[in-house]
Design a protein around this motif. Structure first.
Motif, PDB file in Angstrom:
ATOM      1  N   ASP A   1       0.812  -1.224   0.000  1.00 30.08           N
ATOM      2  CA  ASP A   1       0.000   0.000   0.000  1.00 30.08           C
ATOM      3  C   ASP A   1       0.842   1.270   0.000  1.00 30.08           C
ATOM      4  O   ASP A   1       0.327   2.353   0.257  1.00 30.08           O
ATOM      5  N   VAL A   2       2.137   1.147  -0.265  1.00 34.00           N
ATOM      6  CA  VAL A   2       3.012   2.318  -0.377  1.00 34.00           C
ATOM      7  C   VAL A   2       3.593   2.345  -1.779  1.00 34.00           C
ATOM      8  O   VAL A   2       4.198   1.365  -2.225  1.00 34.00           O
ATOM      9  N   ARG A   3       3.400   3.447  -2.481  1.00 31.71           N
ATOM     10  CA  ARG A   3       3.853   3.556  -3.862  1.00 31.71           C
ATOM     11  C   ARG A   3       5.247   4.177  -3.928  1.00 31.71           C
ATOM     12  O   ARG A   3       5.547   5.143  -3.222  1.00 31.71           O
TER      13      ARG A   3
ATOM     14  N   GLY B   1       4.575  21.795  -1.366  1.00 31.81           N
ATOM     15  CA  GLY B   1       4.204  21.592  -2.749  1.00 31.81           C
ATOM     16  C   GLY B   1       3.735  20.189  -3.086  1.00 31.81           C
ATOM     17  O   GLY B   1       3.387  19.916  -4.231  1.00 31.81           O
ATOM     18  N   VAL B   2       3.721  19.287  -2.094  1.00 28.44           N
ATOM     19  CA  VAL B   2       3.267  17.911  -2.325  1.00 28.44           C
ATOM     20  C   VAL B   2       1.844  17.787  -1.792  1.00 28.44           C
ATOM     21  O   VAL B   2       1.634  17.802  -0.577  1.00 28.44           O
ATOM     22  N   PRO B   3       0.838  17.691  -2.661  1.00 27.01           N
ATOM     23  CA  PRO B   3      -0.555  17.654  -2.194  1.00 27.01           C
ATOM     24  C   PRO B   3      -0.798  16.528  -1.181  1.00 27.01           C
ATOM     25  O   PRO B   3      -0.445  15.379  -1.423  1.00 27.01           O
ATOM     26  N   GLY B   4      -1.371  16.905  -0.044  1.00 23.15           N
ATOM     27  CA  GLY B   4      -1.719  15.932   0.979  1.00 23.15           C
ATOM     28  C   GLY B   4      -0.620  15.631   1.980  1.00 23.15           C
ATOM     29  O   GLY B   4      -0.871  14.981   3.002  1.00 23.15           O
ATOM     30  N   ALA B   5       0.610  16.108   1.727  1.00 24.01           N
ATOM     31  CA  ALA B   5       1.725  15.761   2.604  1.00 24.01           C
ATOM     32  C   ALA B   5       1.597  16.411   3.986  1.00 24.01           C
ATOM     33  O   ALA B   5       1.889  15.782   5.006  1.00 24.01           O
ATOM     34  N   LEU B   6       1.148  17.661   4.015  1.00 26.24           N
ATOM     35  CA  LEU B   6       1.029  18.342   5.313  1.00 26.24           C
ATOM     36  C   LEU B   6      -0.069  17.706   6.164  1.00 26.24           C
ATOM     37  O   LEU B   6       0.069  17.570   7.390  1.00 26.24           O
ATOM     38  N   ALA B   7      -1.144  17.288   5.520  1.00 24.01           N
ATOM     39  CA  ALA B   7      -2.205  16.590   6.258  1.00 24.01           C
ATOM     40  C   ALA B   7      -1.696  15.260   6.796  1.00 24.01           C
ATOM     41  O   ALA B   7      -2.050  14.838   7.904  1.00 24.01           O
ATOM     42  N   ALA B   8      -0.842  14.579   6.018  1.00 22.40           N
ATOM     43  CA  ALA B   8      -0.265  13.316   6.468  1.00 22.40           C
ATOM     44  C   ALA B   8       0.644  13.534   7.667  1.00 22.40           C
ATOM     45  O   ALA B   8       0.642  12.739   8.619  1.00 22.40           O
ATOM     46  N   LEU B   9       1.423  14.609   7.632  1.00 15.69           N
ATOM     47  CA  LEU B   9       2.260  14.954   8.790  1.00 15.69           C
ATOM     48  C   LEU B   9       1.413  15.095  10.046  1.00 15.69           C
ATOM     49  O   LEU B   9       1.745  14.559  11.119  1.00 15.69           O
TER      50      LEU B   9
ATOM     51  N   ALA C   1       5.567   5.843   6.204  1.00 16.24           N
ATOM     52  CA  ALA C   1       4.243   6.123   6.766  1.00 16.24           C
ATOM     53  C   ALA C   1       3.624   7.354   6.110  1.00 16.24           C
ATOM     54  O   ALA C   1       2.424   7.384   5.814  1.00 16.24           O
ATOM     55  N   LEU C   2       4.446   8.368   5.851  1.00 13.10           N
ATOM     56  CA  LEU C   2       3.961   9.564   5.151  1.00 13.10           C
ATOM     57  C   LEU C   2       3.490   9.211   3.739  1.00 13.10           C
ATOM     58  O   LEU C   2       2.439   9.686   3.286  1.00 13.10           O
ATOM     59  N   ALA C   3       4.269   8.380   3.054  1.00 11.30           N
ATOM     60  CA  ALA C   3       3.904   7.991   1.687  1.00 11.30           C
ATOM     61  C   ALA C   3       2.592   7.211   1.675  1.00 11.30           C
ATOM     62  O   ALA C   3       1.805   7.329   0.722  1.00 11.30           O
ATOM     63  N   ARG C   4       2.352   6.431   2.718  1.00 13.16           N
ATOM     64  CA  ARG C   4       1.116   5.653   2.786  1.00 13.16           C
ATOM     65  C   ARG C   4      -0.107   6.566   2.863  1.00 13.16           C
ATOM     66  O   ARG C   4      -1.174   6.249   2.324  1.00 13.16           O
ATOM     67  N   LEU C   5       0.031   7.719   3.512  1.00 12.24           N
ATOM     68  CA  LEU C   5      -1.095   8.621   3.722  1.00 12.24           C
ATOM     69  C   LEU C   5      -1.157   9.767   2.723  1.00 12.24           C
ATOM     70  O   LEU C   5      -2.111  10.543   2.735  1.00 12.24           O
ATOM     71  N   THR C   6      -0.140   9.883   1.871  1.00 12.56           N
ATOM     72  CA  THR C   6      -0.113  10.960   0.884  1.00 12.56           C
ATOM     73  C   THR C   6      -0.703  10.458  -0.438  1.00 12.56           C
ATOM     74  O   THR C   6      -0.313   9.391  -0.917  1.00 12.56           O
ATOM     75  N   PRO C   7      -1.659  11.182  -1.018  1.00 11.55           N
ATOM     76  CA  PRO C   7      -2.275  10.713  -2.273  1.00 11.55           C
ATOM     77  C   PRO C   7      -1.243  10.493  -3.369  1.00 11.55           C
ATOM     78  O   PRO C   7      -0.271  11.237  -3.483  1.00 11.55           O
ATOM     79  N   SER C   8      -1.473   9.475  -4.165  1.00 11.57           N
ATOM     80  CA  SER C   8      -0.597   9.177  -5.282  1.00 11.57           C
ATOM     81  C   SER C   8      -0.672  10.274  -6.329  1.00 11.57           C
ATOM     82  O   SER C   8      -1.743  10.867  -6.537  1.00 11.57           O
ATOM     83  N   PRO C   9       0.443  10.592  -7.003  1.00 12.99           N
ATOM     84  CA  PRO C   9       0.403  11.609  -8.062  1.00 12.99           C
ATOM     85  C   PRO C   9      -0.422  11.170  -9.262  1.00 12.99           C
ATOM     86  O   PRO C   9      -0.738  11.986 -10.123  1.00 12.99           O
TER      87      PRO C   9
END
Length: 275
Positions: free
Chosen positions: A210-212, A237-245, A266-274
């Motif tokens: 589940d991690v891309r 500049g990475v959409p969703g990264a701050l919410a994942a933090l 863990a951050l990559a798991r919660l950050t939307p895929s490009p």
């Protein structure tokens, strides 16, 4: 096999010299080359991919270890010397002239090869990232045994919160066990480069489905591209990264070099895929 002349004699007979433009440095020490070829373990009957064999020093050691070698060489000046080596080891060496960055290497093999190479300095990192990339994992190769400049080798195996820790460490250590197998002094090469080298050995490990890779690559590129900035700035500049933090309760005032491989995953798991 038939008896081979010393490598230096072969190089002289073919008028070969290391090309700075191609990032070449030749190794002639047979004992050192045999030690490098031994790093992946017993290669008898194993498929091996070698990138940038040059006149064939490491190739000789791999063939002597019983490997079935596919060698990709961009420098056509070296092809005749490699073809002589193939004739000395009938059926054990396949020589392909071309650019390893452009060739579909997995299609060349029946099974999973070991990749063993004294990589050209100017493309080593790009090749490594390519071999670690892709969404399907485990990979098409069994292990990587690669020569790098010592600075690059240190970056691959670096621990979190050390000066060498960065994007390369995260990508490599997420998908592989990475260690420095042996240092190599600059004096071992002809001509001697300005920097020391090291052989890195990587063995793939299972990673969560589940991690891309592309998401982790975007996060690490952004975070370490501005490594002196706090995460809340570098990841903006990475959409969703701050919410994942926020979801992971990772302090946004931290800097990238303090974020462990596990935290980046863990951050990559919660950050939307490009995509």
């Amino acid at each position: 096999m038939t008896a081979l002349p010393p490598l230096r004699e072969t190089v002289a007979r073919h008028g070969l010299s290391a090309s700075k433009a191609l990032g070449q440095n030749f190794l002639f020490d047979g004992q050192l080359l045999a030690r490098i070829a031994a790093v992946p373990g017993d290669l008898a009957g194993q498929e091996v991919l070698e990138v940038g064999p040059g006149p064939g020093g490491l190739t000789r050691a791999l063939l002597a270890a019983g490997a079935r070698v596919t060698a990709i060489e961009r420098d056509r000046r070296c092809i005749p010397a490699l073809e002589e080596l193939a004739a000395a080891y009938p059926g054990a060496l396949r020589v392909i002239e071309g650019d390893a960055l452009a060739i579909d290497a997995p299609a060349l093999f029946e099974g999973k090869p070991h990749i063993v190479s004294n990589l050209p300095y100017n493309v080593g990192t790009a090749l490594l990232v390519g071999w670690l990339s892709g969404e399907a994992w485990l990979p098409w190769w069994q292990s990587l045994t690669l020569m790098f400049q010592r600075e690059v080798a240190d970056r691959i195996v670096a621990a979190v919160d050390t000066p060498a820790y960065g994007r390369l460490a995260v990508l490599a250590q997420w998908r592989a066990r990475a260690r420095i197998a042996m240092p190599v002094h600059r004096s071992a090469f002809t001509p001697p480069p300005k920097v020391m080298s090291a052989v890195v050995h990587l063995e793939p490990v299972e990673t969560p489905a589940d991690v891309r890779f592309d998401t982790l690559e975007r996060l690490t590129a952004a975070a370490f591209g501005q490594r002196r900035k706090m995460l809340r700035q570098s990841l903006r500049g990475v959409p969703g990264a701050l919410a994942a933090l926020e979801s992971l309760a990772i302090d946004p005032t931290r800097r990238a070099e303090t974020v462990s491989v596990a935290e980046f995953v863990a951050l990559a798991r919660l950050t939307p895929s490009p995509r």
